[in-house]
Design an enzyme around this catalytic site. Sequence first.
Site, PDB file in Angstrom:
ATOM      1  N   LYS A 119      30.630  39.222  39.913  1.00 40.82           N
ATOM      2  CA  LYS A 119      29.564  38.548  39.254  1.00 40.82           C
ATOM      3  C   LYS A 119      28.670  37.936  40.241  1.00 40.82           C
ATOM      4  CE  LYS A 119      31.383  35.109  37.086  1.00 40.82           C
ATOM      5  NZ  LYS A 119      31.699  34.348  38.429  1.00 40.82           N
TER       6      LYS A 119
ATOM      7  N   THR B 208      27.889  39.170  43.365  1.00 38.12           N
ATOM      8  CA  THR B 208      27.064  40.331  43.699  1.00 38.12           C
ATOM      9  C   THR B 208      26.063  40.659  42.597  1.00 38.12           C
ATOM     10  OG1 THR B 208      29.077  40.826  45.039  1.00 38.12           O
ATOM     11  CG2 THR B 208      27.341  42.481  44.621  1.00 38.12           C
TER      12      THR B 208
ATOM     13  N   ARG C 162      26.535  28.681  43.117  1.00 32.24           N
ATOM     14  CA  ARG C 162      27.400  27.484  43.773  1.00 32.24           C
ATOM     15  C   ARG C 162      27.559  27.554  45.084  1.00 32.24           C
ATOM     16  NH1 ARG C 162      32.566  27.926  40.026  1.00 32.24           N
ATOM     17  NH2 ARG C 162      31.909  30.007  40.240  1.00 32.24           N
TER      18      ARG C 162
ATOM     19  N   LYS D 136      40.391  34.104  48.035  1.00 37.16           N
ATOM     20  CA  LYS D 136      39.128  34.668  47.730  1.00 37.16           C
ATOM     21  C   LYS D 136      38.242  35.187  48.898  1.00 37.16           C
ATOM     22  CE  LYS D 136      35.252  33.700  44.414  1.00 37.16           C
ATOM     23  NZ  LYS D 136      34.618  32.719  43.730  1.00 37.16           N
TER      24      LYS D 136
ATOM     25  N   ALA E 296      35.270  26.655  37.600  1.00 31.60           N
ATOM     26  CA  ALA E 296      34.999  26.649  36.036  1.00 31.60           C
ATOM     27  C   ALA E 296      36.681  26.724  35.469  1.00 31.60           C
ATOM     28  CB  ALA E 296      34.317  28.320  35.842  1.00 31.60           C
TER      29      ALA E 296
ATOM     30  N   PHE F 205      33.938  32.675  36.652  1.00 29.76           N
ATOM     31  CA  PHE F 205      35.026  33.223  36.154  1.00 29.76           C
ATOM     32  C   PHE F 205      34.561  34.100  34.758  1.00 29.76           C
ATOM     33  CE2 PHE F 205      37.895  30.055  38.574  1.00 29.76           C
ATOM     34  CZ  PHE F 205      38.417  31.120  39.075  1.00 29.76           C
TER      35      PHE F 205
ATOM     36  N   PHE G  81      31.491  51.174  41.217  1.00 29.64           N
ATOM     37  CA  PHE G  81      32.216  51.567  42.290  1.00 29.64           C
ATOM     38  C   PHE G  81      32.443  53.066  42.721  1.00 29.64           C
ATOM     39  CE2 PHE G  81      33.750  47.284  41.592  1.00 29.64           C
ATOM     40  CZ  PHE G  81      34.637  46.903  42.575  1.00 29.64           C
TER      41      PHE G  81
ATOM     42  N   TRP H 270      25.526  46.931  45.044  1.00 29.59           N
ATOM     43  CA  TRP H 270      26.397  46.668  46.289  1.00 29.59           C
ATOM     44  C   TRP H 270      26.121  47.367  47.146  1.00 29.59           C
ATOM     45  CZ3 TRP H 270      29.895  49.419  49.080  1.00 29.59           C
ATOM     46  CH2 TRP H 270      30.779  48.582  49.768  1.00 29.59           C
TER      47      TRP H 270
END
Length: 558
Positions: free
Chosen positions: A73, A75, A96, A107, A275, A303, A383, A411
């Site tokens: 998200k 990214t 954030r 993470k 969240a 999230f 991906f 990405w």
Amino acid sequence: MTFRSDIEIARDARKQPIQDIGAKLDIPSAHLLPYGHDKAKISQDFISSVQDRPNGKLILVTAINPTPAGEGKTTTTVGLGDGLNRIGKKAAVCIREASLGPCFGMKGGAAGGGYAQVVPMEEMNLHFTGDFHAITSAHNLLSAMIDNHIYWGNELEIDERRIVWRRVMDMNDRALRDIVVSLGGVANGFPRQTGFDITVASEVMAILCLATDLNDLERRLGDIVVAYTRERKPIFARDIKADGAMTVLLKDAMQPNLVQTLENNPAFVHGGPFANIAHGCNSVIATTTALKLADYVVTEAGFGADLGAEKFMNIKCRKAGIAPDAVVIVATVRAMKMNGGVAKADLGAENVAAVAAGCPNLGRHIGNVKSFGVPVVVAINHFAGDTEAEVQAVKDYVAEQGAEAVLCKHWADGGAGAEDLARKVVALAESGKAQFAPLYPDDMPLFEKIQTIAKRIYHADEVLADAKIRAQLREWEEAGYGHLPVCMAKTQYSFTTDPGRRGAPVGHSVPVREVRLSAGAGFVVVICGEIMTMPGLPRVPSAEAIRLNDAGQIEGLF
């Protein structure tokens, strides 16, 4: 193609001086307060001076329920910001700040990934500009002043059994969830049971992220309910005379932080409530400032859309008087397969049937976001192992839901990989289709607000809450807090309170374990199921792999 880690890519970034980044938004260098060469705070005076300008377009990035397969998200938020700038739009990103707890837990970092990152990556994921330390200190100053007030005679007649203000720290430490303080004799005060929450669950964090200026900040801090007397009369932080000193500690933290993406575009990074246990959005002051300075502002909510987006709409937008012009829902083929029952080890093999079986989770989020009256586009975060047939299965499913899915390769390719998404977002935002409305009115009773979210967003049959919880909600309504929105604290992994139930389940119940009044922040926290406000570290925490290499560089952040 040689794989490069996020931190290796970030380390090679060709960063511009932060004054040059500010100039892209017409921020004079005199109003940038530098922290080194590549990050700065924006002065309150400058923020005040731009309030009469019109707002740009606000784009919210949210996602499906997170899975171990990864969604990306942040990214996508960064990639979309860069993509908008590449197609000629004046765009800024608002995200954030990272909490140290998950950084050293599971993470590993929170600045995007690949060639869609915000830099300086290492500093952002560690101490950054010290905002979280200031929030922790302000919170715990209030804790210390409560116990000190009781020690020196308890003039306010606080009932020690009814102190509701816990302590916080910015680390995952399950040993501190429930503790006893003031042991050791008379000199140490009166023993009582209490505990720690993680800093990102602090009401002070929520207040900083919802306050509009220092005066509003001090007022909200004073409104914090810290305890009750034996007669159930609330005791506020202003009664303890802590609100002024807390504001002093937060004076610099209140100013938004400006950094840059890998493509040297402006990024506001400020505040960081979780969240799943808080409201999951960056600060109001950063978002509203960005809207005065950029034509497009891309922000994210934590999230899945059942948590972050719901709270963005029902809490942040309601409190700040803002509304999104379009919403991006991030999904991956891998996550669709996992929702369709494929094990993580088997995600590399093509499985179109599993993709189709997992898509209802995405469909549920599309429908939920549309219910707020905002147009939606799906970003398929690409991906390398995704096949054309699998991608097409997602696109076909989304089309059936009355939306469009766009394949995104930010990405690997940075902003160039998000240009198609950027063009679609511009078309939606400029279409005038957004007719935003929160899910429930202010005057709805608190328990009905909880039921509305549970039934319309989680698609539950009922909310389970015992008589004590319902009575507490009624007491708060009688005390004048019935107009507040509710902030659901729930697992991020499922629409239910069971983290193991993927997909789009129906026929479930939402058990409410506890409710907490955040009078200063302006919402009621509803703790559901087994959610914890102080997480623990996993069996193998990320901290085990984080170290300095022989060159003195940080390794292990990702």
